[in-house]
Design an enzyme around this catalytic site. Structure first.
Site, mmCIF file in Angstrom:
data_model
loop_
_atom_site.group_PDB
_atom_site.id
_atom_site.type_symbol
_atom_site.label_atom_id
_atom_site.label_comp_id
_atom_site.label_asym_id
_atom_site.label_seq_id
_atom_site.Cartn_x
_atom_site.Cartn_y
_atom_site.Cartn_z
ATOM 1 N N ASP A 1 0.804 -1.225 0.000
ATOM 2 C CA ASP A 1 0.000 0.000 0.000
ATOM 3 C C ASP A 1 0.834 1.271 0.000
ATOM 4 O O ASP A 1 0.288 2.371 -0.149
ATOM 5 C CB ASP A 1 -0.922 0.025 1.230
ATOM 6 C CG ASP A 1 -1.963 -1.075 1.200
ATOM 7 O OD1 ASP A 1 -2.118 -1.706 0.148
ATOM 8 O OD2 ASP A 1 -2.615 -1.305 2.235
ATOM 9 N N TYR B 1 -5.177 -10.421 -5.128
ATOM 10 C CA TYR B 1 -4.277 -11.499 -4.728
ATOM 11 C C TYR B 1 -3.346 -11.925 -5.859
ATOM 12 O O TYR B 1 -2.294 -12.509 -5.621
ATOM 13 C CB TYR B 1 -5.074 -12.676 -4.180
ATOM 14 C CG TYR B 1 -5.695 -12.335 -2.848
ATOM 15 C CD1 TYR B 1 -4.930 -12.358 -1.697
ATOM 16 C CD2 TYR B 1 -7.020 -11.925 -2.758
ATOM 17 C CE1 TYR B 1 -5.468 -12.007 -0.465
ATOM 18 C CE2 TYR B 1 -7.572 -11.563 -1.532
ATOM 19 C CZ TYR B 1 -6.793 -11.607 -0.396
ATOM 20 O OH TYR B 1 -7.330 -11.235 0.811
#
Length: 440
Positions: free
Chosen positions: A210, A362
């Site tokens: 992130d 993912y």
């Protein structure tokens, strides 16, 4: 601690051994020089800070430059080093593991390097994971693959038990590869080591997809993340334009910060709306998101929406605060929520739409590092090793103002880095998408 020494790095003791790396101390001899303990880099590069220091006589706030020291704390031939990877997966973890092993073995001649399996669980003997003996042959090719060669887990273990394990196995330095929770954990391990007056260096290498670790320029894996996401956005755009009033919604990772969503949208400028955790937005109303989307469809007959996983949580009514094993608040699924709300909105207006929802999170986080990230991972690993061998502890090896430095873990974990909605970066996103400055 005063502001002038907030970036001081703790030292285990005096460095008494000569480094086995044959470098220079002479400028101009075309050989890389050892980095001196007095080498510092100014943290705040603004003219305002410069003028403040001139007018007050204060020394500027500085960071310690990363790099190999002429004198080191540990006798490198007797060192036992350990590596642990924690938290969610992220591109580049294996590159860092490989870089640390190679630097320890080839730069300093370290003979014993152990891998801690499955995160901090591996430091709890009750889990029964054991250790993995690491050497250059074993890690030679792992950089070609995503994920983590050592395995990972979320959540902490008893700090006392973990330090007991380190001491019983005569570990001299622990390299912890992870994000905010991991760094807080290794800092707590370092504090317990200090209380015991033990001489173990603990080092953090900042990993978070992130890019939300404060102060530093960038965490490794982030650049690969939005690089991998970009062609997904391209394909989502193709899907949207292939249908009348086609809408593609792509949910990308970003629990508290929307850097991946924003950066990927800039890299692949086919996106019409970017929704990130830093911004509040409303669905309803003349200035709400749904009205803006309706206007977009009236004009162009298609729309591409990128939403970060942590965006729009304020839209969920009666939301209960549930935390995962790492202490992070579990978010509601904003992607599915948007798909349902958009579908209901246009159904009420008898407007036909085709909605495609894509969640590639993912796939992205398990990708191998791209070339740029690979370089970054290797250099971070080398600087982490140099710092540990010099006896520094409770620091992260990182890049600030495009220079490699050591920063106390306690400083980078005080808060999460977020997009500045008044900054140039977010303004670039708004210019690229053409979305309204405010939605609500």
């Amino acid at each position: 601690m005063s502001i002038t020494n907030r970036f001081n790095i703790e030292q285990l003791g005096e460095s008494q051994f000569d480094s086995p790396i044959k470098l220079s101390t002479t400028k101009g001899d075309n050989l890389f020089d050892f980095v001196s303990e007095s080498d510092r880099l100014v943290f705040d590069l603004s003219l305002a800070h410069y003028n403040h220091c001139l007018s007050t006589g204060e020394a500027p706030i500085c960071l310690q430059q990363a790099g190999p020291r002429q004198h080191i704390y540990f006798n490198s031939k007797e060192v036992t080093a350990a590596i642990v990877t924690c938290g969610g997966l992220c591109p580049g973890i294996n590159n860092v593991i490989r870089g640390v092993v190679m630097a320890l073995h080839y730069f300093y001649g370290v003979k014993r390097i152990i891998g801690i399996p499955y995160g901090y669980e591996g430091l709890n003997p009750e889990k029964g994971h054991g250790f993995v003996e690491l050497n250059p042959e074993k890690v030679r090719d792992i950089h070609q693959f995503g994920g983590t060669f050592l395995g990972s887990s979320r959540g902490g273990q008893d700090v006392g038990v973990m330090v007991d394990t380190l001491q019983k196995n005569h570990v001299d330095m622990l390299f912890a590869i992870g994000g905010d929770g991991t760094l807080k954990g290794v800092n707590a391990i370092g504090e317990e080591i200090s209380r015991r007056n033990a001489k173990i260096s603990v080092v953090g290498i900042p990993k978070t997809i992130d890019n939300d670790i404060d102060l530093i320029d960038e965490s490794f894996g982030f650049e690969t993340a939005f690089d991998v996401a970009s062609p997904i956005l391209r394909d989502a755009h193709n899907e949207a334009t292939g249908a009348y009033n086609g809408i593609s919604i792509i949910k990308l990772m970003g629990r508290d910060s929307g850097f991946i969503a924003a950066s990927a949208s800039l890299a692949m400028p086919v996106v019409n709306f970017v929704l990130v955790p830093e911004m509040n937005f409303s669905l309803e109303g003349d200035n709400g998101f749904l009205k803006a989307l309706e206007q977009r469809l009236e004009q162009k007959k298609h729309a591409v929406i990128v939403v970060a996983e942590g965006a729009g949580q304020e839209l969920f009514k009666n939301r209960k605060e549930i935390k995962d094993a790492s202490g992070n608040i579990k978010h509601e699924d904003i992607g599915v929520f948007l798909k349902e709300k958009i579908g209901d909105y246009f159904k009420e207006r008898n407007t036909p739409v085709t909605i495609k929802y894509i969640d590639p999170s993912y796939i992205i986080r398990c990708a191998p590092a791209n070339s740029s990230d690979s370089v970054y991972c290797s250099v971070l690993a080398y600087h982490a090793v140099h710092g540990a061998m010099a006896g520094k502890t409770k620091f992260v090896a990182s890049k600030v103002n495009n220079k490699y430095v050591y920063v106390p873990i306690s400083e980078v974990t005080k808060k999460r880095k977020k997009i500045d909605l008044e900054g140039e970066f977010w303004f670039s996103v708004l210019q690229s998408t053409g979305q309204p400055f405010f939605l609500g």
